[in-house]
Design a protein around this motif. Structure first.
Motif, short mmCIF file in Angstrom:
data_model
loop_
_atom_site.label_atom_id
_atom_site.label_comp_id
_atom_site.label_asym_id
_atom_site.label_seq_id
_atom_site.Cartn_x
_atom_site.Cartn_y
_atom_site.Cartn_z
N ASP A 66 -5.81 -17.19 10.55
CA ASP A 66 -6.51 -16.06 9.94
C ASP A 66 -7.87 -15.84 10.61
OD1 ASP A 66 -4.45 -15.73 8.19
OD2 ASP A 66 -5.45 -16.67 6.47
N ALA A 67 -8.59 -16.94 10.84
CA ALA A 67 -9.95 -16.83 11.40
C ALA A 67 -9.92 -16.18 12.78
CB ALA A 67 -10.59 -18.20 11.46
N LEU A 86 5.94 -19.26 17.73
CA LEU A 86 5.27 -19.20 16.42
C LEU A 86 5.54 -20.45 15.57
CD1 LEU A 86 5.76 -15.40 15.56
CD2 LEU A 86 3.78 -16.52 16.61
N GLY A 87 6.41 -21.34 16.02
CA GLY A 87 6.52 -22.68 15.42
C GLY A 87 7.39 -22.84 14.20
N ASP A 88 6.93 -22.35 13.05
CA ASP A 88 7.72 -22.54 11.83
C ASP A 88 7.56 -21.34 10.89
OD1 ASP A 88 5.29 -22.81 10.56
OD2 ASP A 88 5.53 -24.92 10.05
N ALA A 89 8.25 -21.40 9.75
CA ALA A 89 8.30 -20.25 8.85
C ALA A 89 6.91 -19.89 8.31
CB ALA A 89 9.25 -20.55 7.69
N ALA A 90 6.11 -20.91 7.98
CA ALA A 90 4.77 -20.64 7.43
C ALA A 90 3.91 -19.90 8.44
CB ALA A 90 4.11 -21.95 7.02
N HIS A 91 4.03 -20.28 9.72
CA HIS A 91 3.21 -19.62 10.75
C HIS A 91 3.73 -18.21 11.05
CE1 HIS A 91 1.64 -23.64 10.98
NE2 HIS A 91 0.61 -23.15 11.68
N VAL A 92 5.05 -18.03 11.02
CA VAL A 92 5.60 -16.68 11.21
C VAL A 92 5.08 -15.78 10.08
CG1 VAL A 92 7.72 -15.30 11.23
CG2 VAL A 92 7.68 -17.53 12.37
N HIS A 93 5.13 -16.30 8.85
CA HIS A 93 4.67 -15.54 7.69
C HIS A 93 3.18 -15.17 7.84
CE1 HIS A 93 4.11 -14.37 3.52
NE2 HIS A 93 3.14 -15.26 3.40
N GLN A 94 2.36 -16.14 8.25
CA GLN A 94 0.92 -15.89 8.37
C GLN A 94 0.62 -14.85 9.46
OE1 GLN A 94 -0.29 -17.68 6.03
NE2 GLN A 94 -2.43 -16.95 6.14
N VAL A 95 1.35 -14.92 10.56
CA VAL A 95 1.18 -13.94 11.64
C VAL A 95 1.59 -12.55 11.13
CG1 VAL A 95 2.11 -13.22 13.89
CG2 VAL A 95 1.32 -15.57 13.55
N ALA A 96 2.72 -12.49 10.41
CA ALA A 96 3.19 -11.19 9.89
C ALA A 96 2.14 -10.60 8.93
CB ALA A 96 4.53 -11.36 9.18
N LEU A 97 1.55 -11.44 8.08
CA LEU A 97 0.52 -10.95 7.15
C LEU A 97 -0.64 -10.32 7.92
CD1 LEU A 97 -0.01 -13.73 4.41
CD2 LEU A 97 1.12 -11.51 4.18
N ASN A 98 -1.08 -10.99 8.97
CA ASN A 98 -2.21 -10.49 9.76
C ASN A 98 -1.85 -9.23 10.54
OD1 ASN A 98 -4.78 -12.24 9.70
ND2 ASN A 98 -3.11 -13.73 9.65
#
Ligand SMILES: Nc1ncnc2c1ncn2[C@@H]1O[C@H](COP(=O)(O)OP(=O)(O)O)[C@@H](O)[C@H]1O
Ligand SMILES: Cc1ncc(COP(=O)(O)OP(=O)(O)O)c(N)n1
Length: 269
Positions: A66-67, A86-98
């Motif tokens: 996020d930062a 993008l590594g894993d589901a949590a990181h894919v999700h965080q990238v999609a949010l941004n």
């Protein structure tokens, strides 16, 4: 002396690093530099990697993802962007949010799953998140053959099935699709593009018989991202991407003892 201010389009890669310099963010930034755009990066993962394989990797804390997005949005006018490892589901999700929060222009998704040496760069359970959260944001998705098969669930035994794979991806919400043919074994390496308006085309190049193909997919998607930032149409950007990658593979350089990197110094215009 007064300063002379030059201006270059600003672009972004959201991906993983490769300590060996051949793939991931390193390949993207080298490509951006050669294509005369100013490259920025959100580092999602750090890999200990060389031409022999991936020895270790670490996914960045989600707050730091996020930062990095916040820093870029506060200061830059990003014209186009791309994603890679993008590594894993949590990181894919965080990238999609941004990517939903900020406007960084047309988004090219390179759905990187496995490195040449076989190391996983995306966990198996993250494929669902890629399909549900990332693909609908994509202006262009650039899977290689195995990635297209995983995303669509269609097993493709021949090039004749590339259009079916591309149509299946469009049905999943992607506007434009480029299926890369590097993993087939034909003498001509053929990629297939299906655009949002239903037009399609094939682009071919002679296959270079070499094991020095580390970072081909990254380099192709980065060239397309750069050329879109220069205002090229999508079909022109795809054709320039293919031309650059074909030349960067053909005019090889000697680095490392395994799957060596491309020659990013080649010029196509
Ligand atoms: N041996 C090769 N000779 C010429 N072009 C190649 C070769 N291997 C891959 N390419 C090209 O490199 C690009 C990336 O393809 P591919 O290897 O399928 O993707 P990835 O690197 O994501 O696995 C495509 O444009 C493909 O046509
Ligand atoms: C950090 C990182 N990102 C992506 C890749 C895969 O890149 P790709 O262009 O698909 O090249 P190969 O793995 O096929 O050589 C990577 N290895 N590392």
């Amino acid at each position: 002396m007064t300063e002379k201010i030059n201006s270059f389009p600003q672009v972004l890669t959201i991906a993983g690093t490769d300590s060996g310099g051949g793939a991931g963010i390193m390949a993207d930034l080298k490509t951006f530099q050669m294509q005369k755009v100013f490259g920025t990066a959100v580092v999602v993962a750090v890999t200990a990697q060389n031409t022999l394989g991936v020895q270790d990797s670490f996914l960045m804390p989600l707050e730091l993802i996020d930062a990095q997005f916040t820093s870029l949005a506060a200061d830059f006018k990003i014209r186009t962007c791309k994603t890679g490892m993008l590594g894993d589901a949590a990181h894919v999700h965080q990238v999609a949010l941004n990517l939903k929060k900020y406007d960084f222009g047309p988004i090219t998704i390179d759905p990187v799953m496995v490195a040449k040496g076989g190391a996983p760069l995306l966990s198996k359970d993250a494929v669902k998140t890629v399909k549900e959260e990332l693909l609908p944001l994509a202006d262009l998705v650039t899977p290689n053959l195995p990635e297209a098969e995983v995303l669509t669930g269609i097993k493709a035994n021949s090039e004749k099935q590339y259009p079916a794979l591309a149509h299946a991806l469009q049905e999943m919400g992607v506007k434009n699709v480029l299926i890369k043919g590097g993993h087939a074994e034909n003498e001509l390496v053929r990629d297939y593009a299906l655009l949002a308006d239903g037009t399609d085309f094939w682009i071919s190049s002679p296959r270079t018989h070499t094991k020095r193909t580390h970072g081909t997919g990254d380099t192709l998607a980065a060239t397309i991202t750069a050329q879109l930032a220069h205002g090229q149409t999508l079909s022109a950007a795809i054709k320039l991407g293919k031309q650059y990658v074909a030349k960067a593979i053909a005019e090889t350089i000697q680095v490392g003892h395994g799957h060596g990197p491309l020659n990013h110094w080649v010029k196509i215009n």
